[in-house]
Design a protein around this motif. Structure first.
Motif, PDB file in Angstrom:
ATOM      1  N   UNK A 234      74.807 -33.058 -31.571  1.00  0.00           N
ATOM      2  CA  UNK A 234      74.474 -33.660 -30.281  1.00  0.00           C
ATOM      3  C   UNK A 234      75.750 -33.972 -29.503  1.00  0.00           C
ATOM      4  N   UNK A 235      76.718 -34.507 -30.219  1.00  0.00           N
ATOM      5  CA  UNK A 235      77.987 -34.889 -29.603  1.00  0.00           C
ATOM      6  C   UNK A 235      78.701 -33.654 -29.048  1.00  0.00           C
ATOM      7  N   UNK A 236      78.788 -32.613 -29.876  1.00  0.00           N
ATOM      8  CA  UNK A 236      79.504 -31.401 -29.450  1.00  0.00           C
ATOM      9  C   UNK A 236      78.838 -30.742 -28.246  1.00  0.00           C
ATOM     10  N   UNK A 237      77.496 -30.683 -28.277  1.00  0.00           N
ATOM     11  CA  UNK A 237      76.781 -30.077 -27.153  1.00  0.00           C
ATOM     12  C   UNK A 237      77.029 -30.874 -25.879  1.00  0.00           C
ATOM     13  N   UNK A 238      76.916 -32.192 -25.991  1.00  0.00           N
ATOM     14  CA  UNK A 238      77.117 -33.039 -24.809  1.00  0.00           C
ATOM     15  C   UNK A 238      78.518 -32.856 -24.249  1.00  0.00           C
TER      16      UNK A 238
ATOM     17  N   UNK B  94      62.059 -41.791 -39.637  1.00  0.00           N
ATOM     18  CA  UNK B  94      62.280 -40.940 -40.812  1.00  0.00           C
ATOM     19  C   UNK B  94      63.700 -40.374 -40.794  1.00  0.00           C
ATOM     20  N   UNK B  95      64.181 -40.101 -39.579  1.00  0.00           N
ATOM     21  CA  UNK B  95      65.553 -39.580 -39.482  1.00  0.00           C
ATOM     22  C   UNK B  95      66.576 -40.600 -39.970  1.00  0.00           C
ATOM     23  N   UNK B  96      66.333 -41.863 -39.670  1.00  0.00           N
ATOM     24  CA  UNK B  96      67.252 -42.910 -40.125  1.00  0.00           C
ATOM     25  C   UNK B  96      67.255 -42.961 -41.647  1.00  0.00           C
ATOM     26  N   UNK B  97      66.091 -42.689 -42.228  1.00  0.00           N
ATOM     27  CA  UNK B  97      65.978 -42.733 -43.680  1.00  0.00           C
ATOM     28  C   UNK B  97      66.806 -41.645 -44.361  1.00  0.00           C
ATOM     29  N   UNK B  98      67.148 -40.603 -43.581  1.00  0.00           N
ATOM     30  CA  UNK B  98      68.016 -39.542 -44.109  1.00  0.00           C
ATOM     31  C   UNK B  98      69.334 -40.106 -44.631  1.00  0.00           C
ATOM     32  N   UNK B  99      69.752 -41.229 -44.045  1.00  0.00           N
ATOM     33  CA  UNK B  99      71.020 -41.827 -44.466  1.00  0.00           C
ATOM     34  C   UNK B  99      71.008 -42.175 -45.949  1.00  0.00           C
ATOM     35  N   UNK B 100      69.801 -42.455 -46.458  1.00  0.00           N
ATOM     36  CA  UNK B 100      69.716 -42.816 -47.876  1.00  0.00           C
ATOM     37  C   UNK B 100      69.506 -41.587 -48.762  1.00  0.00           C
ATOM     38  N   UNK B 101      68.949 -40.508 -48.157  1.00  0.00           N
ATOM     39  CA  UNK B 101      68.573 -39.378 -48.996  1.00  0.00           C
ATOM     40  C   UNK B 101      69.419 -38.131 -48.768  1.00  0.00           C
ATOM     41  N   UNK B 102      69.763 -37.886 -47.522  1.00  0.00           N
ATOM     42  CA  UNK B 102      70.513 -36.674 -47.190  1.00  0.00           C
ATOM     43  C   UNK B 102      71.438 -36.981 -46.015  1.00  0.00           C
ATOM     44  N   UNK B 103      72.443 -37.837 -46.252  1.00  0.00           N
ATOM     45  CA  UNK B 103      73.276 -38.332 -45.150  1.00  0.00           C
ATOM     46  C   UNK B 103      73.978 -37.235 -44.366  1.00  0.00           C
ATOM     47  N   UNK B 104      74.258 -36.133 -45.028  1.00  0.00           N
ATOM     48  CA  UNK B 104      74.944 -35.062 -44.319  1.00  0.00           C
ATOM     49  C   UNK B 104      74.090 -34.520 -43.174  1.00  0.00           C
ATOM     50  N   UNK B 105      72.761 -34.445 -43.410  1.00  0.00           N
ATOM     51  CA  UNK B 105      71.846 -33.963 -42.373  1.00  0.00           C
ATOM     52  C   UNK B 105      71.908 -34.904 -41.171  1.00  0.00           C
ATOM     53  N   UNK B 106      71.972 -36.206 -41.448  1.00  0.00           N
ATOM     54  CA  UNK B 106      72.075 -37.194 -40.376  1.00  0.00           C
ATOM     55  C   UNK B 106      73.382 -37.002 -39.609  1.00  0.00           C
ATOM     56  N   UNK B 107      74.449 -36.871 -40.356  1.00  0.00           N
ATOM     57  CA  UNK B 107      75.772 -36.722 -39.751  1.00  0.00           C
ATOM     58  C   UNK B 107      75.838 -35.474 -38.884  1.00  0.00           C
ATOM     59  N   UNK B 108      75.306 -34.377 -39.433  1.00  0.00           N
ATOM     60  CA  UNK B 108      75.401 -33.121 -38.697  1.00  0.00           C
ATOM     61  C   UNK B 108      74.563 -33.122 -37.427  1.00  0.00           C
ATOM     62  N   UNK B 109      73.415 -33.809 -37.487  1.00  0.00           N
ATOM     63  CA  UNK B 109      72.586 -33.916 -36.277  1.00  0.00           C
ATOM     64  C   UNK B 109      73.344 -34.684 -35.191  1.00  0.00           C
TER      65      UNK B 109
END
Ligand code: ARG
Length: 474
Positions: free
Chosen positions: A85-89, A66-81
């Motif tokens: 993750x990147x920043x925390x790591x 479902x998260x991958x599907x965000x790319x079609x519906x709410x790509x910003x949410x995908x990008x920000x997630x």
């Protein structure tokens, strides 16, 4: 050739891209009406360092999730997630021993390298990311009645194969030279704050290419292969220096001959009521689709109340035309390089220089036409010009051609808006002074009807050049 829209893959199309899309599409439509052959280029951001992190995130959440599907519906949410993750790591690894680890940030960085070296599995996932994003862009374009399709996509990645040659050719020709390990062009006349010549970096010291390199390759392709003799870049005003340097560099290289005109059509910002760049309360950029849906819903509630007599499907279409037309027109009627405040109430108002005002003017003339037809009244072959109001309207109509030509020459749709607004006002004055259906003199009546029909044609044609629909009724 018009370069416009150009959103970035896996990021929300924010309101800034609304403007580059809407203004660009209006310029394209206008130039086509003027008889030009127009090549649309959608230079989407589909390459670069964020893709390492995006690919790793997609692998972690699962490509079918479902998260991958965000790319079609709410790509910003995908990008920000992915970004979070990147920043925390990265924070965690900087606290640790600093070894090249197996954490998310390290994997993302390795992934950029494997992607750029052409690793088939990385390329496959990248293609998938781009594909899902394209679906999102096209949902927005459909909603906006924008003429861009898949065939106009020429993303940054499409120039990958040419970047090495771009650098090599510029170096051989003495246009580019190594400075602090990076390959740079120092176009004449660009001086930095330190009084030193300003570099346009085309190959970083680590060997990587950037945004500028891609734009140099794009110019060469557009002139040599696409045969463009006039190029417009409809892009945010913040990129002014970038384009000036790109144009100057390619002029020096001879890739952009003097016979080819290149212009940056600078786009201003969309502001919120607080006067700052429009954002949601959480600080992220506002979802463009949500904004458009709200505009249509608002128009729908008005039309449902005013015209309950119309069939459901027609009310739906009218609400779309008014809501979307209102948003687009508000954008287009502002000079493209000025900022404006996003104000839905003003955009959808029936008075003032708005789409609904012009759409209503058209609907009103069409209703006169329908009544005339029902009474067996036909328009004269040519309009009658007797009184001052008729003369003023006729003269206003004659300004349509020159206005369109000027808009196409200078890339200024707001002048077409100002013209259409004054034309609609001239029609109102005319209609008050010269009634049509109530006029008993048959010849006068037919001549005025002809004038009204011409006004309708010019308004509809003008709105079409802006990409705004004119409903049959309102
Ligand atoms: N993707 C870029 C952005 O969102 C705009 C690209 C404009 N076109 C170009 N040829 N550089 O800022």
């Amino acid at each position: 050739m018009v370069d416009y829209s150009a959103p970035n893959v896996a990021k929300e199309m924010h309101v800034g891209h609304l403007r580059t899309t809407v203004v660009g599409d209006s310029i394209v439509r206008t130039l086509e009406k003027l008889g030009h052959t127009v090549i649309r280029q959608n230079h989407i951001g589909d390459w670069g360092t964020p893709f390492g992190m995006l690919i790793e995130h997609l692998l972690e959440v699962g490509e079918e999730s479902a998260e991958a599907d965000l790319l079609r519906t709410d790509p910003n949410a995908f990008y920000q997630a992915a970004r979070a993750k990147f920043d925390t790591a990265e924070q965690e690894s900087s606290r640790g021993a600093g070894l090249e680890g197996s954490d998310f940030a390290s994997r993302a960085r390795r992934r950029v390298a494997t992607l750029q070296s052409g690793d088939p599995e990385s390329l496959r996932i990248w293609t998938n990311l781009v594909e899902l994003s394209k679906q999102y862009f096209h949902r927005i374009y459909d909603m906006l009645d924008v003429t861009l399709t898949d065939e106009h996509l020429a993303g940054e990645s499409s120039y990958n194969g040419q970047l090495e040659a771009v650098c090599a050719d510029l170096e051989t020709d003495g246009i580019a030279k190594i400075s602090d390990g990076a390959l740079c062009v120092f176009p004449a006349g660009f001086i930095g704050r330190d009084e030193e010549p300003l570099p346009l970096i085309i190959r970083k010291s680590d060997g990587g290419y950037g945004y500028a390199t891609t734009d140099l390759a794009a110019i060469r392709h557009r002139v040599d292969t696409l045969g463009a003799d006039r190029i417009a870049y409809v892009v945010g005003a913040a990129q002014e220096l970038h384009f000036q340097m790109v144009f100057a560099s390619t002029r020096e290289a001879g890739w952009l001959p003097e016979t080819v005109e290149a212009q940056h059509v600078k786009i201003g910002s969309v502001l919120g009521e607080d006067g700052k760049i429009l954002r949601t309360r959480s600080g992220s950029s506002l979802r463009l689709m949500a904004l458009l849906e709200e505009a249509v819903a608002t128009a729908r509630s008005v039309i449902d109340e005013l015209r309950p007599d119309l069939p459901e499907a027609e009310r739906e279409q009218i609400a779309h035309d008014i809501g979307i037309g209102g948003v687009k027109y508000a954008d287009l009627s502002t000079a493209h390089d000025s900022d404006y405040t996003f104000d839905l109430d003003r955009m959808l108002a029936l008075t003032g220089n708005t789409a609904p005002y012009l759409q209503y003017a058209v609907a009103r003339i069409r209703s006169i036409g329908r009544k005339a037809a029902a009474q067996g009244i036909t328009a004269a072959a040519a309009p009658r010009v007797e009184n001052d109001a008729e003369r003023a309207l006729a003269l206003a109509l004659l300004e349509f051609g020159p206005t369109l030509t000027a808009v196409g020459a200078d890339y200024e749709p707001h002048r077409l808006c100002a013209y259409l607004f004054s034309l609609a006002q001239a029609f109102t004055s005319f209609y008050e002074a010269s009634p049509i259906l109530k006029e008993s003199d048959e010849e006068l009546r037919a001549g005025r009807l002809a004038l009204a029909e011409l006004t309708e044609r010019v308004l509809v044609e003008g709105l079409d050049a802006l990409g705004v629909n004119a409903p049959q009724q309102m």
